[in-house]
Write a protein that holds these residues in place. Sequence first.
Motif, PDB file in Angstrom:
ATOM      1  N   ASP A 149       1.000  -1.076   0.114  1.00  0.00           N
ATOM      2  CA  ASP A 149       0.040   0.149  -0.101  1.00  0.00           C
ATOM      3  C   ASP A 149       0.808   1.026  -0.079  1.00  0.00           C
ATOM      4  N   ASP A 150       1.890   1.207   0.744  1.00  0.00           N
ATOM      5  CA  ASP A 150       2.880   2.284   0.929  1.00  0.00           C
ATOM      6  C   ASP A 150       4.393   1.629   1.073  1.00  0.00           C
ATOM      7  N   TRP A 151       5.033   1.809  -0.234  1.00  0.00           N
ATOM      8  CA  TRP A 151       6.219   0.912  -0.008  1.00  0.00           C
ATOM      9  C   TRP A 151       7.456   1.759   0.711  1.00  0.00           C
ATOM     10  N   GLU A 152       7.257   2.821   1.026  1.00  0.00           N
ATOM     11  CA  GLU A 152       8.260   3.641   2.072  1.00  0.00           C
ATOM     12  C   GLU A 152       8.251   3.109   3.335  1.00  0.00           C
ATOM     13  N   SER A 153       6.940   3.085   4.009  1.00  0.00           N
ATOM     14  CA  SER A 153       6.522   2.418   5.238  1.00  0.00           C
ATOM     15  C   SER A 153       6.853   1.021   5.325  1.00  0.00           C
ATOM     16  N   ALA A 154       6.854   0.268   4.312  1.00  0.00           N
ATOM     17  CA  ALA A 154       7.026  -1.266   4.173  1.00  0.00           C
ATOM     18  C   ALA A 154       8.213  -1.226   4.234  1.00  0.00           C
ATOM     19  N   LEU A 155       9.374  -0.275   3.395  1.00  0.00           N
ATOM     20  CA  LEU A 155      10.917  -0.721   3.775  1.00  0.00           C
ATOM     21  C   LEU A 155      11.299  -0.205   5.041  1.00  0.00           C
ATOM     22  N   GLU A 156      10.547   0.688   5.824  1.00  0.00           N
ATOM     23  CA  GLU A 156      10.918   0.915   7.033  1.00  0.00           C
ATOM     24  C   GLU A 156      10.609  -0.243   8.210  1.00  0.00           C
ATOM     25  N   PHE A 157       9.682  -0.790   7.989  1.00  0.00           N
ATOM     26  CA  PHE A 157       9.321  -2.086   8.557  1.00  0.00           C
ATOM     27  C   PHE A 157      10.221  -3.046   8.591  1.00  0.00           C
TER      28      PHE A 157
END
Length: 257
Positions: A149-157
């Motif tokens: 849904d949001d790759w930036e927050s996924a990468l942070e996770f």
Amino acid sequence: MPDRAKSFFWYELMTSDLEAAEAFYTSVVGWTAEPFDAPGVPPYVVVKAGDRGVGGLMAFPDEVRESGMPPAWIGYIGADDVDAATASVKASGGSVHREPADIPGVGRFSVVADPQGAVFMLLHANGPAQPPVPMDAPGHIGWRELYADDWESALEFYSGLFGWTRDDTVDIGEMGTYQLFAVDGEQNGGMMNRPPQVPAAFWQFYLNVPAIDAATRRVTDNGGTVTFGPDQVPGGQWVVTCTDPQGAHFGLVAPVR
């Protein structure tokens, strides 16, 4: 962040027809298949590239079938302590679909999802760890791709839990940004925001084959469907995305067309 980065290292297909799935993937990828027998473990087929295991195939457990989950490939990420890693997933906004449990003769695992719902598993395997497999090893997984849904927050996770790092960024036009990530300095996969036709966040895995056109014909000749490609990607490789006859999504990647 962990002391040592962790990556996907085992891949498992849950399917509605185990026998048909075995026939399909051995024909398309060239895997050999061996039954895995252990007390208390449902029928399970280990698929191998040469003498090295790549993953496993299994029929839906009753509770999964009743949930309405479609056939799918799911990846396992290594964990030194599955219980602690599972707790970290939950504390970081993810969810736990199955609490940590032991698999006789195999190790300890759990089933989790990232905060956007993409499912993966955690596993601490019994016995010594096997050496990493080169990204281009025939019959192995050559790329891992998250539709988010949001790759930036996924990468942070994933970076926070498993030590992944941001790598190259690719502009893919109307589809936005394709963000590559690295594990221990080696490009390992990519992330992108899912297009409207993809209903939920999920991980897709690409299998290494020698040549993309011949492999694509094997997919369709054996009852599968090609959903995208063949297409050449940055770096010169060729990819297609497909579904198997039971509906599970997967990709193929090859150095030549």
